[in-house]
Design a protein around this motif. Structure first.
Motif, PDB file in Angstrom:
ATOM      1  N   LEU A   9     -93.598 -25.693  60.461  1.00 43.95           N
ATOM      2  CA  LEU A   9     -94.884 -25.090  60.142  1.00 43.95           C
ATOM      3  C   LEU A   9     -95.816 -26.116  59.511  1.00 43.95           C
ATOM      4  N   PHE A  32     -94.918 -13.303  59.865  1.00 40.34           N
ATOM      5  CA  PHE A  32     -93.817 -13.062  60.787  1.00 40.34           C
ATOM      6  C   PHE A  32     -93.242 -11.676  60.562  1.00 40.34           C
ATOM      7  N   TRP A  37     -87.960 -11.962  62.933  1.00 44.46           N
ATOM      8  CA  TRP A  37     -88.460 -13.311  62.653  1.00 44.46           C
ATOM      9  C   TRP A  37     -89.371 -13.846  63.754  1.00 44.46           C
ATOM     10  N   SER A  38     -90.085 -12.955  64.424  1.00 43.52           N
ATOM     11  CA  SER A  38     -91.097 -13.366  65.398  1.00 43.52           C
ATOM     12  C   SER A  38     -92.428 -13.575  64.692  1.00 43.52           C
ATOM     13  N   VAL A  39     -93.110 -14.664  65.020  1.00 43.73           N
ATOM     14  CA  VAL A  39     -94.433 -14.913  64.450  1.00 43.73           C
ATOM     15  C   VAL A  39     -95.422 -13.975  65.125  1.00 43.73           C
ATOM     16  N   SER A 148     -95.480 -16.485  55.389  1.00 45.70           N
ATOM     17  CA  SER A 148     -94.679 -17.697  55.193  1.00 45.70           C
ATOM     18  C   SER A 148     -94.891 -18.258  53.795  1.00 45.70           C
ATOM     19  N   ILE A 171     -90.457 -23.354  64.116  1.00 46.00           N
ATOM     20  CA  ILE A 171     -90.946 -22.342  65.053  1.00 46.00           C
ATOM     21  C   ILE A 171     -90.960 -22.911  66.464  1.00 46.00           C
ATOM     22  N   TRP A 176     -92.657 -18.186  70.064  1.00 48.49           N
ATOM     23  CA  TRP A 176     -93.207 -18.017  68.725  1.00 48.49           C
ATOM     24  C   TRP A 176     -92.259 -17.226  67.831  1.00 48.49           C
ATOM     25  N   LYS A 177     -91.074 -17.781  67.728  1.00 51.78           N
ATOM     26  CA  LYS A 177     -90.037 -17.196  66.892  1.00 51.78           C
ATOM     27  C   LYS A 177     -89.581 -18.237  65.872  1.00 51.78           C
ATOM     28  N   VAL A 178     -89.322 -17.784  64.651  1.00 47.85           N
ATOM     29  CA  VAL A 178     -88.758 -18.680  63.639  1.00 47.85           C
ATOM     30  C   VAL A 178     -87.300 -18.919  64.015  1.00 47.85           C
TER      31      VAL A 178
END
Length: 251
Positions: A9, A32, A37-39, A148, A171, A176-178
């Motif tokens: 990030l 997120f 944990w998806s942004v 975040s 990410i 777009w997932k952590v």
């Protein structure tokens, strides 16, 4: 998932965001979804363009990411962004605001039709919450968004004690997932940073600002070293996941 790249990030925060007709600002933080944990949104400070107004940009609108030019291209116009629903200062993003925001852009609600469902299932409000979702002391929430900035600095606890704190988020730029939390262990093992997948979290204690993982300190101590300045390669990920005997998320 062969073309997926992983970015810290802090790296993304150095990029300039450009709409179809000009610059719009820089990423301050992300929101997120704490269920998977998806942004869901990039929080963008528009600087001098809109007098420092903060706006949300959904990953749905993200186009090319140019690492050489440190530019993230957004497939919206400046006018669209300027006229988007205003984001309240220092106020949490409510489900009501999300509905207004998504209606403005004409995007379906992600909690009904996840735009990245090929990578992971969308959030189902009727599905039992994961064990780390700690709401019983917080009262009812109308969405699952976390900042975040809020989670940075959370204490990390292994099965046999504390071992560090959350320093950053890794990410992927396609779904777009952590994919990983970057953990700074300087209070326990000076100079070492490690990566942990959110799937290994047993529980997040939101009020206590701590995260518990199902690993012991020895597991973490002997894990492949992580250099925050280095590119995270697929070979490194394979070594990391094999060390912890965890499945590869891309398979």
């Amino acid at each position: 998932m062969a073309n997926v790249k992983l970015h810290r990030l802090r790296q993304l925060q150095r990029f300039t965001l450009c709409a179809a007709d000009g610059e719009i600002g820089k990423v301050e933080e992300v929101y997120f979804d704490d269920s998977n944990w998806s942004v869901r949104y990039l929080v963008v400070n528009t600087g001098g363009w809109l007098m420092g107004r903060r706006v949300l940009i959904s990953p749905v609108a993200v186009g090319e990411l140019d690492e050489q030019a440190h530019t993230l291209y957004i497939e919206l116009s400046q006018e669209q962004i300027e006229n988007s629903p205003p984001l309240g200062a220092d106020q949490p993003v409510s489900r009501q605001y999300e509905q207004e925001y998504l209606r403005y852009y004409g995007w379906p609600p992600y909690w009904q039709s996840d735009p990245f469902s090929a990578a992971q299932p969308s959030f189902d409000p009727h599905r039992p919450l994961p064990p780390f979702y700690d709401t019983w002391r917080e009262g009812k929430r109308d969405n699952h968004l976390r900042s975040s900035d809020q989670v940075s600095g959370y204490r990390l606890d292994a099965e046999d004690g504390e071992f560090g704190h959350v320093a950053d988020f890794v990410i992927d730029d396609q779904y777009w997932k952590v994919r990983y939390l970057e953990i700074d262990t300087r209070n326990w093992w000076p100079g070492k940073h490690v990566l942990l997948n959110p799937a290994w979290i047993e529980r997040v204690h939101w009020l206590e600002k701590s995260v518990t993982v199902d690993l012991c300190k020895e597991d973490i101590l002997t894990a492949p070293a992580y250099d925050p300045k280095a590119v995270i390669s697929r070979d490194y990920e394979i070594k990391l996941l094999e060390h912890y005997a965890r499945r590869k998320y891309w398979e």
